[in-house]
Design an enzyme around this catalytic site. Structure first.
Site, PDB file in Angstrom:
ATOM      1  N   TYR A 149     -31.317 -54.621 -17.955  1.00 32.00           N
ATOM      2  CA  TYR A 149     -31.754 -55.149 -19.259  1.00 32.00           C
ATOM      3  C   TYR A 149     -32.868 -54.279 -19.837  1.00 32.00           C
ATOM      4  O   TYR A 149     -32.800 -53.838 -20.992  1.00 32.00           O
ATOM      5  CB  TYR A 149     -32.232 -56.594 -19.093  1.00 32.00           C
ATOM      6  CG  TYR A 149     -32.909 -57.163 -20.318  1.00 32.00           C
ATOM      7  CD1 TYR A 149     -32.156 -57.640 -21.389  1.00 32.00           C
ATOM      8  CD2 TYR A 149     -34.299 -57.226 -20.413  1.00 32.00           C
ATOM      9  CE1 TYR A 149     -32.776 -58.168 -22.521  1.00 32.00           C
ATOM     10  CE2 TYR A 149     -34.928 -57.747 -21.531  1.00 32.00           C
ATOM     11  CZ  TYR A 149     -34.160 -58.214 -22.579  1.00 32.00           C
ATOM     12  OH  TYR A 149     -34.769 -58.732 -23.703  1.00 32.00           O
ATOM     13  N   SER A 196     -22.495 -66.833 -27.777  1.00 29.35           N
ATOM     14  CA  SER A 196     -22.614 -66.902 -26.322  1.00 29.35           C
ATOM     15  C   SER A 196     -23.952 -67.514 -25.928  1.00 29.35           C
ATOM     16  O   SER A 196     -24.060 -68.173 -24.890  1.00 29.35           O
ATOM     17  CB  SER A 196     -22.460 -65.515 -25.701  1.00 29.35           C
ATOM     18  OG  SER A 196     -23.418 -64.615 -26.224  1.00 29.35           O
TER      19      SER A 196
END
Length: 309
Positions: free
Chosen positions: A145, A35
Site C-alpha cells: 500500500y 467496494s
C-alpha cells in the site's frame, strides 16, 4: 461553475468533498465501484455517478475525453494496508497502475486541465526517526500500500514537471469524521471506535495503545484540498494533517468522556506494517493560508453527534 471528477467519490473523504463542491455550485462526476464507498453517501446531492472500476482503462479514457474536466481528484484506492499485504498485485493495479494510466491519457490526448490532485498517505514515511514528518523527510514504505502510494505521488509530481501538467499530491494523515466506513481495517480506526462505542461491540486494540497519530477532521481535509488545488504554485506534495500528535489511548479516553460510555477492548499483538509514531509538519500547507478549524475534541464531539445520520 467548474467541471469536476472525483474517483472514489462515494467513499469517506470523496463524498465529503463532493458535498462541498456541489454546495459551491460545481458540476461533479463520481466514479466508484462501491467496494468501500456507499451510494447513500452521495444520495442527497446532485452528481453524475458511475458505479465502475477505475482499472477499466477504456471506460476511464472515454469518460476523460467526454467529460473535459477542469479538476480531477484521484481518491480511488484500496485504502487497507492489511489488504495490500494479502493481495499485493490486485491492490497495485488500483493504487498505482490506474493512476499512471489516467495521467498518461491526459498527457497523450492533451486534455485541458486546471489541476490533477492525487491523494497519497502518511504511510509512505514508515518508522524512520525523522520527526515530525516533513514532505522532505526520508521515506520508508513498509507495505505494498505504502509503496504504491509513494510511487503514484512521484508519478503525479513528475508528470507535472516533465510534461508541464498542473498536478499536485497530498499525504493524508489520520482523517476521521462523518461517512467514514467502520468496516475499513486500516484508515477507519476512529470510525471503528465510534461504532463500538455506539453498539457496545468490542474494539480490537493492536499493540499497547501508545502508538501516536496525527488526527484531522474531514471538514478540514476538504478545505485543505480546495486550498491546495487553488493555490499550490507548482507540482509538489503536501502533508494534510493538524500537526498534532495524540496516542490512541488518549483518543479513546477523550472519546469515552464525550460518549459517556466505556469502550470494551481486547488487546492484540501489533500488526505487521503498523507505524508506531506519526505527526506531520504542516508548514508547507500553512504557507498556502490553510488553518484547521477543528480540534480533536470538537471534531469527535461533532462526529459523535452526527453518527448514524
Amino acid at each position: 461553475m467548474s467541471n469536476v471528477l472525483i474517483t472514489g467519490g462515494a467513499g469517506f473523504i470523496g463524498s465529503n468533498l463532493a458535498h462541498k463542491l456541489v454546495a459551491n455550485g460545481d458540476n461533479v462526476t463520481i466514479v466508484d465501484d462501491l467496494s468501500m464507498g456507499k451510494r447513500k453517501n452521495i444520495a442527497d446531492i446532485d452528481v453524475t455517478f458511475y458505479e465502475h472500476d477505475v482499472c477499466d482503462h477504456g471506460f476511464m479514457h472515454n469518460l476523460l475525453s467526454k467529460g473535459r474536466f477542469d479538476y480531477i481528484y484521484y481518491l480511488a484506492a484500496v485504502a487497507s494496508v492489511a489488504d495490500s499485504v494479502e493481495r499485493p498485485m490486485a491492490t497495485h493495479q488500483i493504487n498505482q497502475e490506474s493512476v499512471v494510466d489516467t495521467l498518461d491519457y491526459l498527457r497523450t490526448q492533451h486534455l485541458p486541465l486546471k489541476r490533477f490532485l492525487f491523494t497519497s498517505s502518511a504511510a509512505v514515511y514508515g518508522n524512520l526517526p525523522d520527526f515530525p514528518k516533513k514532505e522532505s523527510s526520508h521515506v520508508q514504505p513498509l507495505t505494498p500500500y505504502a509503496i504504491d502510494k509513494y510511487s503514484s505521488e512521484r508519478y503525479t509530481i513528475d508528470y507535472g514537471q516533465l510534461y508541464d501538467m498542473p498536478t499536485v499530491a497530498v499525504r493524508f494523515f489520520n482523517v476521521y469524521g462523518p461517512r467514514q466506513n467502520p468496516e475499513s481495517p486500516y484508515s477507519g480506526v476512529l470510525s471503528i471506535i465510534t461504532d463500538c462505542l455506539n453498539s457496545g461491540k468490542t474494539f480490537s486494540l493492536y499493540g499497547d495503545g501508545s502508538q501516536t497519530r496525527d488526527f484531522i477532521y474531514v471538514d478540514d481535509v476538504v478545505n485543505a484540498l480546495l486550498t491546495i488545488v487553488d493555490k499550490a504554485p507548482e507540482p509538489d506534495v503536501y502533508n494534510v494533517a493538524n500537526g498534532m500528535e495524540t496516542s490512541l489511548s488518549e483518543v479513546i479516553r477523550t472519546y469515552e468522556k464525550i460518549a459517556h460510555s466505556q469502550l470494551k477492548m481486547e488487546k492484540k499483538d501489533s500488526r505487521n506494517g503498523d507505524i508506531s509514531k506519526s505527526r506531520a509538519d504542516v508548514t508547507k500547507l500553512q504557507s498556502l493560508g490553510f488553518k484547521p478549524k477543528w480540534t480533536l475534541e470538537s471534531g469527535l464531539k461533532n462526529y459523535w453527534s452526527t453518527y448514524g445520520e
